[in-house]
Motif scaffolding. Structure first.
Motif, PDB file in Angstrom:
ATOM      1  N   SER A  94       2.675   2.801 -12.216  1.00 12.86           N
ATOM      2  CA  SER A  94       3.728   2.592 -11.045  1.00 12.86           C
ATOM      3  C   SER A  94       2.962   2.842  -9.652  1.00 12.86           C
ATOM      4  O   SER A  94       2.750   2.281  -8.707  1.00 12.86           O
ATOM      5  N   LYS A  96      -0.121   3.829  -9.183  1.00 16.82           N
ATOM      6  CA  LYS A  96      -1.360   2.776  -8.948  1.00 16.82           C
ATOM      7  C   LYS A  96      -1.012   1.444  -8.314  1.00 16.82           C
ATOM      8  O   LYS A  96      -1.949   1.037  -7.364  1.00 16.82           O
ATOM      9  N   ARG A  97       0.137   0.892  -9.026  1.00 18.10           N
ATOM     10  CA  ARG A  97       0.267  -0.458  -8.270  1.00 18.10           C
ATOM     11  C   ARG A  97       0.706  -0.313  -7.032  1.00 18.10           C
ATOM     12  O   ARG A  97       0.506  -1.133  -6.194  1.00 18.10           O
ATOM     13  N   GLN A  98       1.550   0.503  -6.508  1.00 14.83           N
ATOM     14  CA  GLN A  98       1.805   0.961  -5.139  1.00 14.83           C
ATOM     15  C   GLN A  98       1.031   1.162  -4.347  1.00 14.83           C
ATOM     16  O   GLN A  98       1.003   0.554  -3.168  1.00 14.83           O
ATOM     17  N   SER A 100      -2.178   0.099  -4.588  1.00 15.64           N
ATOM     18  CA  SER A 100      -2.944  -1.004  -4.370  1.00 15.64           C
ATOM     19  C   SER A 100      -2.216  -2.135  -3.661  1.00 15.64           C
ATOM     20  O   SER A 100      -2.974  -3.119  -2.899  1.00 15.64           O
ATOM     21  N   PHE A 101      -0.812  -2.207  -3.953  1.00 11.21           N
ATOM     22  CA  PHE A 101      -0.046  -2.876  -2.959  1.00 11.21           C
ATOM     23  C   PHE A 101      -0.100  -2.642  -1.462  1.00 11.21           C
ATOM     24  O   PHE A 101      -0.178  -3.609  -0.574  1.00 11.21           O
ATOM     25  N   LYS A 102      -0.122  -1.260  -1.342  1.00 10.15           N
ATOM     26  CA  LYS A 102      -0.060  -0.988   0.320  1.00 10.15           C
ATOM     27  C   LYS A 102      -1.465  -0.976   0.661  1.00 10.15           C
ATOM     28  O   LYS A 102      -1.533  -1.723   1.975  1.00 10.15           O
ATOM     29  N   ALA A 104      -3.415  -3.606  -0.273  1.00  7.98           N
ATOM     30  CA  ALA A 104      -3.594  -5.081   0.032  1.00  7.98           C
ATOM     31  C   ALA A 104      -2.821  -5.520   1.193  1.00  7.98           C
ATOM     32  O   ALA A 104      -3.279  -6.138   2.224  1.00  7.98           O
ATOM     33  N   LYS A 105      -1.731  -4.805   1.397  1.00 12.81           N
ATOM     34  CA  LYS A 105      -0.932  -5.019   2.479  1.00 12.81           C
ATOM     35  C   LYS A 105      -1.372  -4.642   3.876  1.00 12.81           C
ATOM     36  O   LYS A 105      -1.338  -5.443   4.845  1.00 12.81           O
ATOM     37  N   ARG A 108      -4.285  -7.294   4.497  1.00 15.07           N
ATOM     38  CA  ARG A 108      -3.894  -8.423   4.987  1.00 15.07           C
ATOM     39  C   ARG A 108      -3.309  -8.207   6.498  1.00 15.07           C
ATOM     40  O   ARG A 108      -3.547  -9.056   7.472  1.00 15.07           O
TER      41      ARG A 108
END
Length: 208
Positions: A94, A96-98, A100-102, A104-105, A108
């Motif tokens: 979880s 790691k996903r967070q 990665s999401f941050k 990527a955000k 962007r």
């Protein structure tokens, strides 16, 4: 018992008939007492053996229960360790996903900011090009006023005015490039209308 009988038999050899009868009765009582004592001793031994056996059974049952409890606790500990490991893996995944999401955000957002800056720069360049084009067109459209045409200011003007009150507008034509003032305050403006002289852009200096 055999020893008691032998002892009484040896004593009977030296006794009279009455004494032998009494001795026999005494021997019977002694035998009976010995048998009773032996029976009690055997009963006591049996009881002790049974008690020890029962204690052994209880001890074995307690040991078995203790062993079963220890095994159950060990199994519970292993299950808890497995669950904790699973939770740790899930938490790591979880996180790691967070992350990665941050990331990527943020990427962007950075790309959007770069794009916005590019658009702003393009708009500024376009505006500058438009201003330069208008200035170029204005310069191309300017017509120099005839040589020797001049007039004087009839009423003082202020910085920012687009209308200059003059004594006479004779000889001036709309579209002429008119020089106003002299020296460091001299400026050139495009004549756009009459009613005195009306310029397309405000004056930058006061004139009198």
């Amino acid at each position: 018992l055999a020893a008691i009988e032998e002892r009484h038999k040896q004593e009977a050899d030296y006794l009279s008939k009455e004494e032998r009868a009494a001795a026999a009765a005494k021997a019977a009582e002694d035998i009976k007492a010995a048998e009773h004592a032996a029976a009690e001793a055997q009963a006591k031994a049996d009881h002790e053996a049974a008690s020890k056996a029962e204690e052994g059974k209880h001890r074995a049952a307690d040991e078995a229960a203790t062993k079963a409890t220890a095994e159950a606790e060990a199994a519970a500990a292993r299950e808890l360790a497995i669950q904790n490991e699973r939770k740790a893996r899930l938490a790591a995944a979880s996180a790691k996903r967070q992350a990665s999401f941050k990331a990527a955000k943020a990427k962007r957002q950075e790309a959007a900011e770069i794009e916005e800056r590019r658009r702003v720069d393009e708009r500024k360049r376009a505006e500058l090009l438009a201003v330069a084009k208008r200035e170029e067109e204005a310069r191309a459209a300017m017509k120099l006023s005839p040589t020797g045409v001049a007039t004087t200011v009839a009423k003082p003007s202020a910085k920012g005015d687009v209308k200059l009150e003059v004594a006479s507008s004779a000889g001036f034509v709309v579209g002429n490039s008119v020089q106003v003032g002299a020296g460091s305050t001299m400026e050139t403006r495009l004549l756009t209308a009459f009613g005195s002289l009306v310029f397309g852009e405000p004056l930058q200096h006061a004139h009198a």
